[in-house]
Write an enzyme that holds these catalytic residues in place. Structure first.
Site, short mmCIF file in Angstrom:
data_model
loop_
_atom_site.label_atom_id
_atom_site.label_comp_id
_atom_site.label_asym_id
_atom_site.label_seq_id
_atom_site.Cartn_x
_atom_site.Cartn_y
_atom_site.Cartn_z
N LYS A 1 0.86 -1.19 0.00
CA LYS A 1 0.00 0.00 0.00
C LYS A 1 0.89 1.24 0.00
O LYS A 1 1.89 1.29 0.71
CB LYS A 1 -0.89 -0.03 1.25
CG LYS A 1 -1.87 1.11 1.36
CD LYS A 1 -2.75 0.92 2.60
CE LYS A 1 -3.78 2.01 2.75
NZ LYS A 1 -4.67 1.75 3.93
N SER B 1 -9.32 1.69 3.03
CA SER B 1 -8.48 2.45 2.12
C SER B 1 -7.41 1.63 1.41
O SER B 1 -6.73 2.13 0.51
CB SER B 1 -7.80 3.59 2.88
OG SER B 1 -6.96 3.06 3.91
N SER C 1 -9.63 -0.49 7.24
CA SER C 1 -9.10 -0.33 5.88
C SER C 1 -8.40 -1.54 5.29
O SER C 1 -8.06 -1.54 4.11
CB SER C 1 -8.16 0.88 5.83
OG SER C 1 -8.89 2.07 6.01
#
Length: 463
Positions: free
Chosen positions: A80, A155, A179
């Protein structure tokens, strides 16, 4: 190619160790698959094929010399894009940090590198892990491979989308209010938010210091346990890191659930928030399946979901505003509209608001741990609905409240989300398994038993 794109980490590891699969060939196959489908799903912010092939060649040379570092040796993965990898951008999917180059690996990255991992690149996220799927950022938002018109969750959106699309067998996500578990729910993959302090957060862009977690995202429970084994452990450079021994997460995976005490937090998804009937049905089917396998299942009660949500959101808003205040004052125009709006919510909070929420958090945590005192794990919902359309602003806004993930950021307990079936429209449904603090191994044991009995992880989207 079809045999490699959805190969599990565990299966690939055995093939690599036996010299039946070349790390270089594996990386090349996945890079070709990514090149073909990335323009449709936007999982990556930065793709690093040259670095991936260099990592793969180094891993292959070690195998040829008789050295094997473990199950992650030669394994493709991605990060990420709030996690540092030396020499690569860490942008947070934002114009604010578009030129930011990491000078060192985050500890989680260093551990994956030391284990022989092959880094494919950096993945899409909501802006600074908070903004939501936005179309006014330097990169487009990730799309759901089960239906690209739909939200991939966030996210850790690129992590979920890329795993579902077969781009890599393992990814790193972060979880401040759900997330990791949200994209796991909506993309039909496996995501673990470990216990607070189990995995170092150093070298990761902060969102809310007291709620942030780093964790593994994979397509199977076994793969997730293997990846957590690599990244878990104490880091003296992270003030929240827990100096607690890391167990063997794979040791009891196959022991089944007979005799385990499993609580069902049913009020979260029936009374506190009424989940989609299809989502309720798969959770109840999971309850029945685990009961049939010999688990002792009973209903338990925690504080109301709205209490966890309100408490967590106050803390998140205050702490994230503290992180972003200088940029919000100096460069507000460089944020996307959705990220700016969410971060500015903390500007109106007072110290009293924050401290009252911190005190409230302690009461909620004590009440929750008391409810877990006589059980081994609990099961409940993660998302209350299948993925909505990515362009439906009203449904996206509602989805932030129609979930049962924030409670376990507030308490710090581990939460594992696994696939639990599909809605009539073909989109994934999910199940959340919650453990005692540092009880990830039991979450994996229950998840493995359910996964083996259902086989949902064998289904993949037709790209």
């Amino acid at each position: 190619m079809s045999e490699l794109e959805f190969l599990s980490l565990a299966a690939a590891a055995e093939l690599i160790r036996a010299k039946k699969l070349s790390p270089v060939d594996y990386a090349k196959a996945l890079l070709a698959h990514i090149e073909r489908h990335e323009p449709t799903y936007h999982a990556f912010v930065t793709l690093t094929p040259e670095r991936a092939l260099a990592d793969a060649k180094a891993a292959e040379a070690e195998i040829a010399a008789g050295r094997w570092r473990g199950p992650f040796h030669g394994m493709p993965y991605a990060l990420k894009d709030i996690v540092d990898a030396a020499g690569l951008p860490t942008t947070g999917h934002s114009k604010i940090l578009i030129d930011n180059i990491a000078t060192a690996d985050a500890p989680v990255t260093a551990k994956l590198r030391a284990a022989g991992g092959v880094l494919l690149g950096k993945l899409s996220t909501h802006e600074f892990a908070v903004g939501g799927p936005s179309f006014d950022l330097p990169w487009p938002p990730a799309r759901n491979p089960w239906n690209r018109a739909h939200f991939s969750g966030g996210s850790s959106s690129g992590s979920g989308a890329g795993l579902a699309a077969g781009f890599f067998p393992a990814a790193i996500g972060t979880d401040t209010g759900g997330s990791i578990r949200n994209p796991a729910s909506l993309c039909g993959i496996v995501g673990m938010k470990p216990t607070y302090g189990r995995v170092s957060r150093r070298g990761v862009l902060p969102l809310a210091f007291s709620l942030d977690h780093v964790g593994p995202m994979t397509r199977t429970v076994r793969d997730n346990a293997l990846m957590l084994q690599v990244i878990a452990g104490y880091d003296s450079g992270d003030p929240a890191s827990a100096d607690i021994a890391v167990p063997d997460y794979g040791l009891d995976l196959e022991r089944g659930v007979k005799g385990l005490r499993i609580g069902v937090i049913r009020h979260f998804y029936t009374r506190d928030v009424a989940a989609d009937p299809e989502q309720i049905a798969v959770i109840e089917a999971a309850v029945a399946a685990l009961t049939e396998q010999g688990a002792e299942v009973r209903e338990i009660t925690l504080p109301a979901l709205a209490d966890f949500s309100a408490c967590g959101q106050i803390i998140l808003a205050a702490e994230s505003y503290a992180v972003h205040e200088p940029w919000l004052k100096q460069r507000p125009q460089d944020y996307g509209a959705r990220g700016r709006e969410r971060l500015l919510a903390g500007a109106t909070l007072t110290a009293a608001h924050y401290l009252q929420a911190v005190r409230w958090r302690q009461r909620l945590k004590q009440q929750s741990l008391a409810a877990f005192r006589d059980i081994d794990v609990a099961i409940t919902a993660s998302s209350m609905d299948p993925a909505c359309r990515i362009d439906d602003d009203a449904a996206l806004a509602t989805s932030y409240w129609r979930q049962a993930r924030m409670p376990f950021n507030v308490t710090g307990q581990p939460g594992l989300v696994i696939p639990a079936g599909f809605a009539k429209n073909g989109l994934p449904l999910s199940l959340q398994i919650v453990g005692q603090p540092f009880g990830e191994a039991l979450c994996y044991r229950v998840g493995q038993a359910y996964e083996a009995a259902t086989g949902w992880v064998e289904r993949h989207p037709a790209l």
